[in-house]
Design a protein around this motif. Sequence first.
Motif, PDB file in Angstrom:
ATOM      1  N   ARG A 137       0.829  -1.216   0.000  1.00  9.56           N
ATOM      2  CA  ARG A 137       0.000   0.000   0.000  1.00  9.56           C
ATOM      3  C   ARG A 137       0.858   1.259   0.000  1.00  9.56           C
ATOM      4  NH1 ARG A 137      -4.296  -1.611   4.743  1.00  9.56           N
ATOM      5  NH2 ARG A 137      -5.724  -2.890   3.508  1.00  9.56           N
ATOM      6  N   SER A 138       1.927   1.221   0.781  1.00  8.77           N
ATOM      7  CA  SER A 138       2.814   2.371   0.881  1.00  8.77           C
ATOM      8  C   SER A 138       3.431   2.688  -0.475  1.00  8.77           C
ATOM      9  CB  SER A 138       3.910   2.086   1.911  1.00  8.77           C
ATOM     10  OG  SER A 138       4.865   3.116   1.903  1.00  8.77           O
ATOM     11  N   PHE A 139       3.931   1.658  -1.164  1.00  5.68           N
ATOM     12  CA  PHE A 139       4.579   1.914  -2.447  1.00  5.68           C
ATOM     13  C   PHE A 139       3.574   2.274  -3.536  1.00  5.68           C
ATOM     14  CE2 PHE A 139       8.633   0.359  -0.796  1.00  5.68           C
ATOM     15  CZ  PHE A 139       9.444   1.348  -1.330  1.00  5.68           C
ATOM     16  N   TYR A 140       2.347   1.839  -3.392  1.00  9.50           N
ATOM     17  CA  TYR A 140       1.309   2.276  -4.334  1.00  9.50           C
ATOM     18  C   TYR A 140       1.120   3.790  -4.233  1.00  9.50           C
ATOM     19  CZ  TYR A 140      -3.227   2.840  -6.605  1.00  9.50           C
ATOM     20  OH  TYR A 140      -4.249   3.268  -7.416  1.00  9.50           O
ATOM     21  N   LEU A 141       1.051   4.305  -3.004  1.00  8.87           N
ATOM     22  CA  LEU A 141       0.943   5.754  -2.808  1.00  8.87           C
ATOM     23  C   LEU A 141       2.183   6.475  -3.354  1.00  8.87           C
ATOM     24  CD1 LEU A 141      -0.535   5.943   0.818  1.00  8.87           C
ATOM     25  CD2 LEU A 141      -1.741   6.403  -1.324  1.00  8.87           C
ATOM     26  N   CYS A 142       3.349   5.893  -3.130  1.00  7.93           N
ATOM     27  CA  CYS A 142       4.593   6.485  -3.635  1.00  7.93           C
ATOM     28  C   CYS A 142       4.602   6.532  -5.165  1.00  7.93           C
ATOM     29  CB  CYS A 142       5.805   5.703  -3.138  1.00  7.93           C
ATOM     30  SG  CYS A 142       6.086   5.850  -1.365  1.00  7.93           S
ATOM     31  N   GLU A 143       4.078   5.467  -5.787  1.00  4.74           N
ATOM     32  CA  GLU A 143       3.975   5.421  -7.257  1.00  4.74           C
ATOM     33  C   GLU A 143       3.068   6.539  -7.764  1.00  4.74           C
ATOM     34  OE1 GLU A 143       5.328   3.746  -9.654  1.00  4.74           O
ATOM     35  OE2 GLU A 143       6.346   2.095  -8.652  1.00  4.74           O
ATOM     36  N   LEU A 144       1.923   6.724  -7.091  1.00 11.16           N
ATOM     37  CA  LEU A 144       0.996   7.782  -7.489  1.00 11.16           C
ATOM     38  C   LEU A 144       1.648   9.158  -7.341  1.00 11.16           C
ATOM     39  CD1 LEU A 144      -2.397   6.595  -5.928  1.00 11.16           C
ATOM     40  CD2 LEU A 144      -1.684   6.432  -8.314  1.00 11.16           C
ATOM     41  N   ALA A 145       2.391   9.330  -6.251  1.00  6.06           N
ATOM     42  CA  ALA A 145       3.081  10.601  -6.017  1.00  6.06           C
ATOM     43  C   ALA A 145       4.120  10.852  -7.116  1.00  6.06           C
ATOM     44  CB  ALA A 145       3.741  10.605  -4.646  1.00  6.06           C
ATOM     45  N   LEU A 146       4.827   9.798  -7.512  1.00  7.43           N
ATOM     46  CA  LEU A 146       5.835   9.934  -8.571  1.00  7.43           C
ATOM     47  C   LEU A 146       5.167  10.249  -9.913  1.00  7.43           C
ATOM     48  CD1 LEU A 146       8.777   9.805  -9.451  1.00  7.43           C
ATOM     49  CD2 LEU A 146       8.541   7.318  -9.692  1.00  7.43           C
ATOM     50  N   ASP A 147       4.036   9.616 -10.188  1.00  8.33           N
ATOM     51  CA  ASP A 147       3.281   9.931 -11.409  1.00  8.33           C
ATOM     52  C   ASP A 147       2.883  11.404 -11.426  1.00  8.33           C
ATOM     53  OD1 ASP A 147       3.453   7.344 -12.308  1.00  8.33           O
ATOM     54  OD2 ASP A 147       1.428   6.768 -11.671  1.00  8.33           O
ATOM     55  N   PHE A 148       2.430  11.883 -10.266  1.00  4.42           N
ATOM     56  CA  PHE A 148       2.030  13.285 -10.141  1.00  4.42           C
ATOM     57  C   PHE A 148       3.232  14.200 -10.399  1.00  4.42           C
ATOM     58  CE2 PHE A 148       1.522  17.185  -7.692  1.00  4.42           C
ATOM     59  CZ  PHE A 148       0.271  17.620  -8.109  1.00  4.42           C
ATOM     60  N   ALA A 149       4.362  13.859  -9.809  1.00  7.85           N
ATOM     61  CA  ALA A 149       5.585  14.656  -9.994  1.00  7.85           C
ATOM     62  C   ALA A 149       6.005  14.652 -11.466  1.00  7.85           C
ATOM     63  CB  ALA A 149       6.706  14.106  -9.113  1.00  7.85           C
ATOM     64  N   ARG A 150       5.894  13.512 -12.097  1.00  7.15           N
ATOM     65  CA  ARG A 150       6.262  13.384 -13.510  1.00  7.15           C
ATOM     66  C   ARG A 150       5.431  14.335 -14.374  1.00  7.15           C
ATOM     67  NH1 ARG A 150       5.705   8.172 -13.771  1.00  7.15           N
ATOM     68  NH2 ARG A 150       7.872   7.502 -13.641  1.00  7.15           N
ATOM     69  N   GLU A 151       4.153  14.446 -14.010  1.00  9.99           N
ATOM     70  CA  GLU A 151       3.220  15.276 -14.785  1.00  9.99           C
ATOM     71  C   GLU A 151       3.366  16.769 -14.506  1.00  9.99           C
ATOM     72  OE1 GLU A 151       0.599  14.511 -17.057  1.00  9.99           O
ATOM     73  OE2 GLU A 151       1.734  12.636 -17.171  1.00  9.99           O
ATOM     74  N   HIS A 152       3.661  17.118 -13.257  1.00 11.83           N
ATOM     75  CA  HIS A 152       3.500  18.518 -12.842  1.00 11.83           C
ATOM     76  C   HIS A 152       4.779  19.253 -12.451  1.00 11.83           C
ATOM     77  CE1 HIS A 152      -0.829  18.246 -13.125  1.00 11.83           C
ATOM     78  NE2 HIS A 152      -0.754  17.093 -12.499  1.00 11.83           N
ATOM     79  N   LEU A 153       5.877  18.531 -12.299  1.00 13.16           N
ATOM     80  CA  LEU A 153       7.141  19.218 -11.996  1.00 13.16           C
ATOM     81  C   LEU A 153       7.714  19.845 -13.253  1.00 13.16           C
ATOM     82  CD1 LEU A 153       9.320  16.941  -9.669  1.00 13.16           C
ATOM     83  CD2 LEU A 153       8.384  19.193  -9.110  1.00 13.16           C
ATOM     84  N   LYS A 154       8.240  21.044 -13.108  1.00 15.04           N
ATOM     85  CA  LYS A 154       8.928  21.656 -14.249  1.00 15.04           C
ATOM     86  C   LYS A 154      10.286  20.966 -14.432  1.00 15.04           C
ATOM     87  CE  LYS A 154       8.971  25.847 -12.617  1.00 15.04           C
ATOM     88  NZ  LYS A 154       9.243  27.255 -12.215  1.00 15.04           N
TER      89      LYS A 154
END
Length: 206
Positions: A137-154
């Motif tokens: 569960r923890s790494f699933y949340l981390c994966e989602l956070a990384l996906d978000f960073a991939r999309e929204h970080l400059k």
Amino acid sequence: MSVRSKSSKAWLNEHVNDHYVHQAQKDGYRARAAYKLLEINEKDRLIKPGTVLADLGSAPGSWSQVAAALVGKNGAVFALDILPMEPIAGVSFIQGDFRENEVLAEFEALLNNRELDLVICDMAPNMSGNSVTDQARSFYLCELALDFAREHLKPGGHFLVKVFQGAGYQEYLNELRSLFQTVQTRKPDASRNRSSEIYLLGKNKR
């Protein structure tokens, strides 16, 4: 108390942990976790005046408190958590489940196409007590956070995420290395010694 008993590990651990709890109350932070971010930021200078960032898993709000104070009036802090969070000046907050597309869409609407300098994530799942389930569960949340960073970080943006060492750690580390120029580990003093938590810092998004 004798010198010998004072130096016992149990006493020291208790003392250090209590220190951060008491210090948080004294400094007006909502949780001792504030000092983890403060220590990492002192070393890595992630949050500066004008920084625009997202705080994922923000409740009760200690990281948002730290971030809002550091970004100043020209920066912005966008926060999200499944739990309620009392308002913080300078922080735009949405309550909802990060795993749900509608919540993510609402949060993205809040960003209003602003590219982020930084994504910070101190999320952890509700622990079931089953270490295999909790780790997944923890790494699933981390994966989602990384996906978000991939999309929204400059390009050149940074990503700070809490992970728990164990199954999935090496694979996740490799993913970060493919997205960021450098990836470093951080274990702040305010992290409890007995905890397997560690922070991964991806610097300079490719």
